[in-house]
Design a protein around this motif. Structure first.
Motif, PDB file in Angstrom:
ATOM      1  N   ILE A   9      10.946  43.713  -4.358  1.00 28.90           N
ATOM      2  CA  ILE A   9       9.818  44.358  -5.037  1.00 28.90           C
ATOM      3  C   ILE A   9      10.336  45.359  -6.061  1.00 28.90           C
ATOM      4  N   ASP A  10      11.340  46.146  -5.685  1.00 31.01           N
ATOM      5  CA  ASP A  10      11.945  47.098  -6.633  1.00 31.01           C
ATOM      6  C   ASP A  10      12.449  46.375  -7.875  1.00 31.01           C
ATOM      7  N   ALA A  11      13.142  45.259  -7.661  1.00 31.06           N
ATOM      8  CA  ALA A  11      13.705  44.498  -8.782  1.00 31.06           C
ATOM      9  C   ALA A  11      12.599  43.945  -9.681  1.00 31.06           C
ATOM     10  N   GLU A  12      11.539  43.428  -9.081  1.00 29.89           N
ATOM     11  CA  GLU A  12      10.441  42.871  -9.865  1.00 29.89           C
ATOM     12  C   GLU A  12       9.695  43.967 -10.628  1.00 29.89           C
ATOM     13  N   MET A  13       9.492  45.112  -9.999  1.00 34.63           N
ATOM     14  CA  MET A  13       8.828  46.222 -10.692  1.00 34.63           C
ATOM     15  C   MET A  13       9.667  46.671 -11.884  1.00 34.63           C
ATOM     16  N   GLY A  23       2.707  51.049  -9.608  1.00 37.48           N
ATOM     17  CA  GLY A  23       2.763  50.345  -8.329  1.00 37.48           C
ATOM     18  C   GLY A  23       1.798  50.941  -7.330  1.00 37.48           C
ATOM     19  N   ARG A  24       1.740  52.260  -7.286  1.00 41.79           N
ATOM     20  CA  ARG A  24       0.839  52.961  -6.363  1.00 41.79           C
ATOM     21  C   ARG A  24      -0.618  52.639  -6.687  1.00 41.79           C
ATOM     22  N   HIS A  26      -1.777  49.930  -8.074  1.00 47.52           N
ATOM     23  CA  HIS A  26      -2.041  48.553  -7.640  1.00 47.52           C
ATOM     24  C   HIS A  26      -2.252  48.512  -6.125  1.00 47.52           C
ATOM     25  N   LEU A  27      -1.400  49.192  -5.379  1.00 50.86           N
ATOM     26  CA  LEU A  27      -1.527  49.198  -3.919  1.00 50.86           C
ATOM     27  C   LEU A  27      -2.858  49.796  -3.478  1.00 50.86           C
ATOM     28  N   LEU A  28      -3.262  50.889  -4.124  1.00 51.20           N
ATOM     29  CA  LEU A  28      -4.539  51.514  -3.783  1.00 51.20           C
ATOM     30  C   LEU A  28      -5.702  50.582  -4.089  1.00 51.20           C
ATOM     31  N   LYS A  29      -5.651  49.932  -5.245  1.00 48.17           N
ATOM     32  CA  LYS A  29      -6.743  49.067  -5.673  1.00 48.17           C
ATOM     33  C   LYS A  29      -6.884  47.830  -4.786  1.00 48.17           C
ATOM     34  N   TYR A  30      -5.777  47.194  -4.456  1.00 47.80           N
ATOM     35  CA  TYR A  30      -5.837  45.918  -3.749  1.00 47.80           C
ATOM     36  C   TYR A  30      -5.637  46.004  -2.240  1.00 47.80           C
ATOM     37  N   TYR A  31      -4.981  47.053  -1.773  1.00 45.21           N
ATOM     38  CA  TYR A  31      -4.696  47.153  -0.342  1.00 45.21           C
ATOM     39  C   TYR A  31      -5.273  48.427   0.285  1.00 45.21           C
ATOM     40  N   GLY A  32      -5.727  49.357  -0.546  1.00 45.62           N
ATOM     41  CA  GLY A  32      -6.260  50.612  -0.030  1.00 45.62           C
ATOM     42  C   GLY A  32      -5.195  51.493   0.594  1.00 45.62           C
ATOM     43  N   ASN A  46       2.775  39.265  -0.218  1.00 44.99           N
ATOM     44  CA  ASN A  46       1.726  39.027  -1.206  1.00 44.99           C
ATOM     45  C   ASN A  46       1.973  39.851  -2.472  1.00 44.99           C
ATOM     46  N   PHE A  47       2.351  41.108  -2.322  1.00 47.56           N
ATOM     47  CA  PHE A  47       2.632  41.989  -3.445  1.00 47.56           C
ATOM     48  C   PHE A  47       3.827  41.456  -4.245  1.00 47.56           C
TER      49      PHE A  47
END
Length: 55
Positions: A9-13, A23-24, A26-32, A46-47
């Motif tokens: 994930i670090d590499a892809e980001m 990233g934060r 996206h996580l809040l929006k899709y995973y809460g 999934n991320f």
């Protein structure tokens, strides 16, 4: 397994030029959740897939 997912994930980001804040958001929006550390292994998978398919 989770450490490997985090590294990928670090590499892809980095490839996408995403900041930690992006990233934060996206996580809040899709995973809460505010942190990858709070995601299940399935959510991490999934991320990672989302990031890999993004350009």
């Amino acid at each position: 397994m989770t450490d490997n997912l985090m590294s990928q994930i670090d590499a892809e980001m980095q490839r996408l030029g995403w900041t930690v804040d992006q990233g934060r958001e996206h996580l809040l929006k899709y995973y809460g959740k505010r942190s990858r550390l709070l995601l299940t292994e399935e959510e991490l998978d999934n991320f990672l897939l989302f990031l890999q398919l993004s350009d």
